[in-house]
Design an enzyme around this catalytic site. Structure first.
Site, short mmCIF file in Angstrom:
data_model
loop_
_atom_site.label_atom_id
_atom_site.label_comp_id
_atom_site.label_asym_id
_atom_site.label_seq_id
_atom_site.Cartn_x
_atom_site.Cartn_y
_atom_site.Cartn_z
CG MET A 37 -1.94 1.12 1.53
SD MET A 37 -2.83 1.17 -0.16
CE MET A 37 -2.98 3.21 -0.22
CD GLU A 84 2.28 -0.30 -3.73
OE1 GLU A 84 1.47 0.46 -3.53
OE2 GLU A 84 1.69 -1.66 -3.95
CD GLU A 96 -3.91 0.95 -7.81
OE1 GLU A 96 -2.76 0.63 -8.18
OE2 GLU A 96 -4.04 1.36 -6.61
N1 TRP Z 1 -3.32 0.66 -3.77
C1 TRP Z 1 -2.89 -0.57 -3.39
C2 TRP Z 1 -1.82 -0.76 -4.72
O1 TRP Z 1 -0.80 -0.49 -4.77
C3 TRP Z 1 -3.77 -1.80 -3.23
C4 TRP Z 1 -4.24 -2.00 -2.07
C5 TRP Z 1 -3.59 -2.62 -0.91
C6 TRP Z 1 -5.74 -2.18 -1.40
N2 TRP Z 1 -4.06 -2.89 0.11
C7 TRP Z 1 -5.41 -2.91 -0.14
C8 TRP Z 1 -6.78 -2.31 -2.00
C9 TRP Z 1 -6.64 -3.24 0.54
C10 TRP Z 1 -7.93 -2.63 -1.13
C11 TRP Z 1 -7.72 -3.16 -0.03
O2 TRP Z 1 -2.20 -1.53 -5.76
ZN ZN Z 2 -1.52 0.19 -6.96
#
Ligand code: TRP
Ligand code: ZN
Length: 883
Positions: free
Chosen positions: A268, A303, A325
């Site tokens: 994340m 990330e 994304e």
């Molecule tokens: N935004 C994250 C990525 O790099 C995706 C993500 C990580 C996520 N943890 C999550 C999405 C929990 C939904 C729920 O793609």
């Molecule tokens: Zn992402």
């Protein structure tokens, strides 16, 4: 978990927020029994807001302790609840709201919001997890400057982290301490993060092009300190790459990464504090395969790249998810291709699209890369939004060319910096910066389904004209019957006897000599292209580099495919021809077996494979990819387009072809296996990875064709100095060895690696994939093994996920026990972790594809639908797949 059937949210209902939060101050008081969160929100009524619009704050599973407006405590009656929403009326245009809530992270098994993982406090707020921490305008278009204070016991939680730059640290009474973090960049709540724990850290630095010195930290448990080097180097490489490729520089004094064992996804991108699934950041040669090294590099970069595509420019609402994304996956793909082999990377991407994304696009949850509605946003972190989204950006790149694409991305970042943007904003910037009209191209954003492109040709010997006729169509998807034509960049060449021909396209003006490679911009339901000056009928090389996410149909003969495979100028097209040859061979073996004949492999295919194996000048990575028979799920996906998939026949046919090729090319495989041995010490670099990949492909052909070769695998297992070779040997024995040998080796492996959770996951996965008839019992037994834990998503994916997706013959057993196992697991996970439950369910939703199994699969879905309390996540997937 919410009760009752969840409502649907529509893109067309989007309204700007009535309030902005200019500044957010948070105080976290961490105690083992509970955490007290105090927030101070500096609120401002928006210009667009009605004078009397109330403030409506999101909250979930919170205990409200106190609420005060501009210093005056509010009482019941001053505010109320509408479901999960906290409503406060008659607010002045500017005010300060203080709110105290209490939460219990130790009881949070959903891994959304603030939770505990192995003694570590950590957060996951995307998409709507922040509302499980405190009451807030938890929507991405509300961007705020955050100041966060974290207080905890200093022995148990020496490390206290949040977003931005570190401020003051203070020792407090009672063995407690606190740290302040300031993030100067306004951000939406989904990018908030907090970590508290007993972590060690690997530190390095990076100096940006503009001269900012940045401290880079990777925080892990002490036992994992020796697994951070590769992630650190990848991070530095990604930071440099983004400066050169996009002109994007880092914008804080520190960049923190934390590794967490229990995590729903890969990682994340929280501002300045990325949180990673341990599986996506920790690695070393002892415990990680080559693929694992590449995954770490790609995800660390992904990330990091979000810092601009996602954080500096964020999404207006969750329907725009692909804005960040799709673009970021495209960017990390460009990075990976620059770091390694671009053709191998392209092959991996095309495989993922064709096997998994096409299936999603043809299934009940099919949606455009910018969906128009959803019940649970967590169900829309899909291959379509991510991978197809990246393909759509890639097509823009193809249409514009690198330079004009860069002009477009520069304009996008500059114009929307600090804002919450839409896909439309992105396309607009690309049009303006790149000087192109993308009006019709926008259909890729609004229409679901995989376009079908059918190509036919005609050659006129008299005139020397070769005509390609291209037709496109797109199947109906839920809610979309009719589709308008797409803009499809079709990269192509023509293969003649002496190689690729110059493409004198009628109507085109070429500045220099006619090129041997062109991109046809297909935008009509049907159109023709005439190539002049052609002497003999050529073989068309189509959809080179997988230039668009479409299914391409052209009636190739075996000879055509062999010619393309050996001689086309495009590496991807050569691989694609080899795949088509394999598919054709397997399909014919399947038909022969079903008709009671013994299957054969044509000489020309065996010859083609021998040619690949015997030429040491070819890139071993590509040879491995070409000889890798298509996966069973891809074969099933293709079959489902026709009569429906027969998983047993597919499995047997694929095994037979593998075995026959192994037998017929025994000597070549053995020579290549010996030739490709690596004498130097392990490095995860492109050239070594390529050699190991081909060598292990040879091993699998050797053991599957002749049991005598099992000793090669046993020996390789014993002498392997890295996890790639060790695991490849283990897999060969697990799949093809006698029971005794297999069990001994699996036990030995577990005894050696039981302390390394990530390796144990690999061990679980290999066993989940064994295609013998005791597989189901094996998986059930492993589910009660000490190494398994239903609360850890990596373990669930390694065992249950691998069983349902990578062991089709057993998942689809006629006694329906595979389906029951999945449904039972989903029911249990439904309360523990709804996000993982809903994801795990995907294979059952493909019931329409499996002739002879439809009723069995459906009835498990119906059993789920009848369950009393379904999470919104599972509810949405179950109901949509039964519609
Ligand atoms: N935004 C994250 C990525 O790099 C995706 C993500 C990580 C996520 N943890 C999550 C999405 C929990 C939904 C729920 O793609
Ligand atoms: Zn992402």
């Amino acid at each position: 978990m919410r009760d009752g059937s969840p409502g649907t949210v529509y893109l067309k209902d989007y309204r700007p927020s009535d309030f902005m939060i200019t500044r957010t101050e948070l105080y976290f008081d961490l105690h083992d029994e509970s955490v007290v969160v105090s927030s101070r929100l500096h609120l401002q009524r928006s210009h667009s807001s009605q004078r009397d619009a109330p403030l409506r704050l999101h909250g979930e599973e919170l205990e409200l302790v106190n609420l005060a407006l501009d210093g005056t405590q509010l009482h019941e009656g001053d505010y109320w609840f509408e479901g999960d929403v906290l409503v406060v009326e008659r607010l002045p245009d500017e005010c300060v709201l203080d709110c105290t809530t209490q939460i219990k992270p130790q009881e949070n098994t959903s891994l959304s919001g603030l939770y505990r993982s192995r003694g570590l406090y950590c957060t996951q707020c995307e998409a709507e997890g922040f509302r499980r921490i405190t009451y807030y305008l938890d929507r991405p278009d509300v961007m705020s400057v955050f100041c966060v204070t974290v207080e905890a016991d200093s022995d148990s939680y020496p490390v206290l982290l949040s977003n931005g730059n570190p401020g003051e640290t203070e020792m407090l009474d009672g063995g407690r301490h606190r740290v302040v973090w300031n993030d100067p960049h306004p951000k939406p709540s989904y990018l908030f993060a907090l970590v508290a724990g007993d972590l060690r850290c690997v530190q390095d630095t990076f100096t940006t092009a503009g001269g900012r010195a940045v401290i880079l930290n990777i925080h892990v448990e002490e036992k994992d300190l020796d697994k951070c080097e590769h992630a650190m180097r990848s991070l530095q490489e990604a930071m440099r790459w983004d400066e050169v490729a996009y002109g994007c520089e880092y914008d804080l004094d520190v960049f923190n990464i934390v590794a967490v064992d229990d995590f729903n996804m890969g990682a994340m991108e929280n501002k300045g504090l990325n949180i990673f699934n341990t599986a996506c950041v920790l690695c070393n040669p002892e415990i990680t395969t080559d693929l694992g090294f590449q995954r770490v590099e790609a995800i660390v970069a992904h990330e990091y790249f979000h810092n601009w595509s996602g954080n500096r420019v964020t999404c207006r609402d969750w329907f725009q998810l692909s804005l960040k994304e799709g673009f970021t996956v495209f960017r990390d793909g460009q990075f990976s291709s620059d770091m390694g082999s671009s053709t191998v990377k392209r092959v991996a991407d095309a495989n993922l699209m064709r096997t998994a994304q096409f299936a999603e696009d043809a299934g009940p949850m099919s949606h455009p890369i910018r969906p128009e509605s959803f019940m649970e946003i967590n169900n829309f972190y899909t291959l379509t939004v991510y991978e197809k989204g990246a393909e759509v950006v890639r097509m823009i790149h193809t249409l514009l060319g690198a330079e004009r694409f860069r002009a477009g991305s520069d304009l996008y970042f500059q114009r929307y910096d600090g804002q919450a943007a839409t896909c439309e904003n992105f396309i607009g910037a690309m049009e303006e910066g790149g000087g192109i009209d993308l009006a019709q191209f926008r259909n890729w954003y609004s229409q679901a389904g995989t376009p079908e492109v059918t190509v036919s040709d005609a050659f006129d010997e008299q005139t020397g004209c070769y005509t390609l006729t291209v037709e496109q169509s797109c199947p109906a998807t839920p809610g979309q019957r009719e589709k308008a034509p797409f803009v499809i960049p079709l990269a192509m060449g023509l293969l003649g006897e002496q190689g690729n021909l110059p493409l004198r396209l009628q109507g085109a003006v070429d500045e220099n000599d006619a090129p041997c490679h062109r991109v046809l911009v297909v935008d009509q339901p049907k159109q023709s292209y005439v190539f002049e000056g052609i002497k003999r009928r050529p073989v068309p090389s189509l959809l080179r580099g997988f230039s668009a996410p479409v299914r391409l149909h052209y009636n190739y003969s075996q000879d055509d495919l062999c010619a393309l495979m050996r001689r086309d100028g495009d590496g991807f097209a050569r691989w694609d021809a080899a795949q088509a040859l394999s598919i054709d061979t397997i399909v014919r073996a399947e038909q022969a077996m079903l008709a009671g004949h013994s299957p054969t492999v044509d000489d020309c295919v065996a010859d083609a494979w021998r040619y690949l194996l015997d030429d040491p000048a070819l890139d071993p990575a590509m040879v491995a990819e070409m000889m890798h028979l298509p996966a069973e799920d891809y074969l099933a996906e293709l079959a489902s387009q026709a009569a429906g998939a027969n998983v047993d026949a597919i499995h047997q046919a694929r095994e037979v072809v593998q075995k026959v090729l192994g037998e017929r090319l025994q000597t070549s495989f053995r020579l290549a296996y010996d030739r490709l041995e690596i004498k130097q010490s392990y490095a995860p670099d492109a050239s070594q990875i390529a050699r190991r990949s081909l060598r292990n492909t040879c091993l699998s052909y050797l053991v599957s064709s002749d049991r005598k070769n099992m000793q090669l695998a046993t020996l390789q297992y014993q002498v392997a100095g890295n996890m790639t070779d060790r695991l490849a040997a283990l897999k060969s024995v697990a799949f093809y060895g006698e029971d005794g040998l297999r069990d001994t080796m699996l036990d030995d492996f577990y005894e050696n690696w039981r302390e390394e959770s990530l390796v144990v996951n690999q061990w679980l996965q290999v066993q989940a994939m064994i295609p013998d008839d005791r597989a189901l019992a094996r998986v059930q037994r492993l589910m009660s093994h000490e190494a398994f834990d239903l609360r850890n998503p990596n373990k669930v994916r390694a065992l249950v996920g691998a069983f349902t997706t990578l062991n089709p013959v057993n998942f689809h057993r006629v006694d329906a026990s595979g389906y029951r196992l999945l449904a039972d697991t989903v029911l249990e996970l439904n309360t523990v972790n709804p996000q993982i439950a809903a994801r795990l369910l995907a294979p059952l939703t493909r019931w329409r594809n499996y002739a002879g199994r439809q009723d069995l699969m459906r009835s498990e879905l119906e059993r789920l639908a009848a369950a009393k309390t379904l999470s919104p996540d599972v509810y949405e997937v179950v109901t949509k797949s039964l519609e």
